[in-house]
Design an enzyme around this catalytic site. Sequence first.
Site, mmCIF file in Angstrom:
data_model
loop_
_atom_site.group_PDB
_atom_site.id
_atom_site.type_symbol
_atom_site.label_atom_id
_atom_site.label_comp_id
_atom_site.label_asym_id
_atom_site.label_seq_id
_atom_site.Cartn_x
_atom_site.Cartn_y
_atom_site.Cartn_z
ATOM 1 N N ASN A 207 0.835 -1.202 0.000
ATOM 2 C CA ASN A 207 0.000 0.000 0.000
ATOM 3 C C ASN A 207 0.868 1.251 0.000
ATOM 4 O O ASN A 207 2.083 1.171 -0.006
ATOM 5 C CB ASN A 207 -0.960 -0.017 1.200
ATOM 6 C CG ASN A 207 -0.208 -0.045 2.513
ATOM 7 O OD1 ASN A 207 0.499 0.896 2.857
ATOM 8 N ND2 ASN A 207 -0.341 -1.151 3.247
ATOM 9 N N ASP A 275 -4.194 -6.004 5.177
ATOM 10 C CA ASP A 275 -5.215 -6.828 5.833
ATOM 11 C C ASP A 275 -5.188 -8.271 5.334
ATOM 12 O O ASP A 275 -5.532 -9.183 6.058
ATOM 13 C CB ASP A 275 -6.600 -6.221 5.600
ATOM 14 C CG ASP A 275 -6.790 -4.947 6.423
ATOM 15 O OD1 ASP A 275 -6.312 -4.929 7.571
ATOM 16 O OD2 ASP A 275 -7.389 -3.980 5.914
ATOM 17 N N PRO A 302 -2.663 -11.611 10.453
ATOM 18 C CA PRO A 302 -2.888 -11.398 11.883
ATOM 19 C C PRO A 302 -3.034 -9.911 12.164
ATOM 20 O O PRO A 302 -2.431 -9.088 11.478
ATOM 21 C CB PRO A 302 -1.596 -11.930 12.529
ATOM 22 C CG PRO A 302 -0.577 -11.912 11.460
ATOM 23 C CD PRO A 302 -1.311 -12.137 10.166
ATOM 24 N N ASP A 303 -3.831 -9.563 13.155
ATOM 25 C CA ASP A 303 -3.982 -8.166 13.560
ATOM 26 C C ASP A 303 -2.973 -7.892 14.677
ATOM 27 O O ASP A 303 -3.122 -8.370 15.792
ATOM 28 C CB ASP A 303 -5.411 -7.889 14.021
ATOM 29 C CG ASP A 303 -5.653 -6.395 14.179
ATOM 30 O OD1 ASP A 303 -4.800 -5.717 14.802
ATOM 31 O OD2 ASP A 303 -6.677 -5.911 13.673
ATOM 32 N N LYS A 336 -13.246 0.988 16.227
ATOM 33 C CA LYS A 336 -11.921 0.347 16.199
ATOM 34 C C LYS A 336 -11.339 0.210 17.600
ATOM 35 O O LYS A 336 -10.709 -0.788 17.940
ATOM 36 C CB LYS A 336 -10.977 1.174 15.315
ATOM 37 C CG LYS A 336 -10.270 0.351 14.281
ATOM 38 C CD LYS A 336 -9.706 1.186 13.154
ATOM 39 C CE LYS A 336 -10.427 0.864 11.855
ATOM 40 N NZ LYS A 336 -9.831 1.494 10.700
ATOM 41 N N LYS A 340 -10.406 -3.457 18.743
ATOM 42 C CA LYS A 340 -8.991 -3.825 18.879
ATOM 43 C C LYS A 340 -8.562 -3.915 20.335
ATOM 44 O O LYS A 340 -7.484 -4.428 20.626
ATOM 45 C CB LYS A 340 -8.115 -2.793 18.163
ATOM 46 C CG LYS A 340 -8.542 -2.539 16.725
ATOM 47 C CD LYS A 340 -7.575 -3.137 15.745
ATOM 48 C CE LYS A 340 -7.963 -2.785 14.326
ATOM 49 N NZ LYS A 340 -7.020 -3.301 13.365
HETATM 50 N N1 CTP Z 1 -3.365 -3.003 12.356
HETATM 51 C C1 CTP Z 1 -2.514 -4.027 12.758
HETATM 52 N N2 CTP Z 1 -2.535 -5.222 12.126
HETATM 53 C C2 CTP Z 1 -3.398 -5.433 11.091
HETATM 54 C C3 CTP Z 1 -4.254 -4.385 10.669
HETATM 55 C C4 CTP Z 1 -4.200 -3.187 11.311
HETATM 56 O O1 CTP Z 1 -1.735 -3.821 13.703
HETATM 57 N N3 CTP Z 1 -3.389 -6.595 10.489
HETATM 58 C C5 CTP Z 1 -3.357 -1.751 13.101
HETATM 59 C C6 CTP Z 1 -2.773 -0.558 12.381
HETATM 60 O O2 CTP Z 1 -1.388 -0.428 12.633
HETATM 61 C C7 CTP Z 1 -3.558 0.585 12.992
HETATM 62 C C8 CTP Z 1 -4.907 -0.014 13.304
HETATM 63 O O3 CTP Z 1 -4.683 -1.425 13.372
HETATM 64 O O4 CTP Z 1 -2.995 0.982 14.227
HETATM 65 C C9 CTP Z 1 -6.001 0.264 12.378
HETATM 66 O O5 CTP Z 1 -5.693 -0.176 11.097
HETATM 67 P P1 CTP Z 1 -6.811 -0.243 9.974
HETATM 68 O O6 CTP Z 1 -6.212 -0.799 8.757
HETATM 69 O O7 CTP Z 1 -7.492 1.082 9.880
HETATM 70 O O8 CTP Z 1 -7.810 -1.269 10.676
HETATM 71 P P2 CTP Z 1 -8.549 -2.474 10.122
HETATM 72 O O9 CTP Z 1 -8.776 -3.404 11.244
HETATM 73 O O10 CTP Z 1 -7.858 -3.005 8.935
HETATM 74 O O11 CTP Z 1 -9.935 -1.837 9.743
HETATM 75 P P3 CTP Z 1 -10.534 -1.414 8.312
HETATM 76 O O12 CTP Z 1 -11.667 -2.324 8.126
HETATM 77 O O13 CTP Z 1 -10.914 0.020 8.480
HETATM 78 O O14 CTP Z 1 -9.431 -1.614 7.305
#
Ligand code: CTP
Length: 395
Positions: A207, A275, A302-303, A336, A340
């Site tokens: 990205n 993602d 993984p998040d 979020k 999270k």
């Molecule tokens: N983040 C992370 N690991 C992931 C995705 C996101 O640590 N796999 C963290 C990012 O570093 C940021 C926060 O989560 O601090 C939000 O990221 P974002 O991409 O906006 O969140 P998503 O959960 O992907 O939500 P969206 O559906 O808006 O994409």
Amino acid sequence: MSEKRVLLIVGGGIAAYKALELTRLLRKAGIGVRPILTKAGAEFVTPLSLSALAEDRVYSELFSLTDEAEMGHIELSRSADLVVVAPATADLMAKAANGLAGDLAATTLLATDKPVLMAPAMNVRMWEHAATRRNLATLKADGVAFVGPDEGAMACGEFGFGRMAEPAAIFEAILGMLQGGPLKGRHVLVTAGPTAEALDPVRVLTNRSSGKQGFEIAGALARLGARVTLVAGPVGLPTPAGVTRVDIESAREMLAACQQALPADAAVCVAAVADWRPDEAFGIKLKKGKDGPPVLTLVENPDILATLAAHTPTRPKIVVGFAAETNDVEMHAKAKLTRKGCDWIVANDVTQPGVMGGADNTVMIVSKAGVERWDRAGKDEVAMKIAQRIAQDLA
Ligand code: CTP
């Protein structure tokens, strides 16, 4: 701070005028300034201006009888708590990296037993030259701290890295070094930049994240005295002063590096983590064939933020997430925060001109306590405010 003293070496560059403002800031804070003005520096600012602002005499000559009679250069090099070089020209950096001692500034740098902070300033090509890269690496390995340089328009008409950090940023770095900083003894983990998810050995899904905001935050935390581990996706940014950088590519590598860096007092997840990733990374390059384009199947990554924020024995006390949104910023940020499990979310509207990849940011801080809107500011200022808030919350 009244007992603290800085030995300020002013090198010969157009940025030397900023050393006057730096001197004023230091004196206003009650910090003593003893200036050394190089011969080249004196082409840009006068000894009289520097002396008036420093409220001290200016030292310039290595072989001056009056200077040496008043204070020998060895004594001079040890008369302060910190030696600051601003502007640190390519020439001064080269001399210091190689231990040359042909003039008062270089001799002082070689003779000192005090910490040294350099604020480099030079043309972008000089900054990027292999010789300067080598000197920078040597000086860092020798324990010299750096602030800047910044990216921007230069007096020579070019654009890029090499502009000296602003006096306020150098002042903050000096305070951090003199005081130890409010985050002294703390470890903070920062993720920054994009991740790149391999499709085959030559292709990735990634990205547009520039990594700038995360790098600024890592730098600001270090300036406040924290030990910082910066887990960075593929970006070409220089590592901020005093920061330990771990370069990774994929989200899974980022998670592993973060877990390895624990325990930490705080974690700031600024990275734009992909993602999804292709379910399979092919070992050899995919070829065009009669079957047409390949169909990609994506699987979720993984998040990292949610994993770090989960209630485990290694959970950092403060976990900060970022939310880059294009609409309904506050609503998405609140959702979020809950999803999270982090302590606060720094949310911004990335449709605003100049935010993605630019120098400014307009953010709001969303936590259980409510929503705080910050005015549009440079990413460096936003970074310092975030670092200061973390220091407050950890105090
Ligand atoms: N983040 C992370 N690991 C992931 C995705 C996101 O640590 N796999 C963290 C990012 O570093 C940021 C926060 O989560 O601090 C939000 O990221 P974002 O991409 O906006 O969140 P998503 O959960 O992907 O939500 P969206 O559906 O808006 O994409």
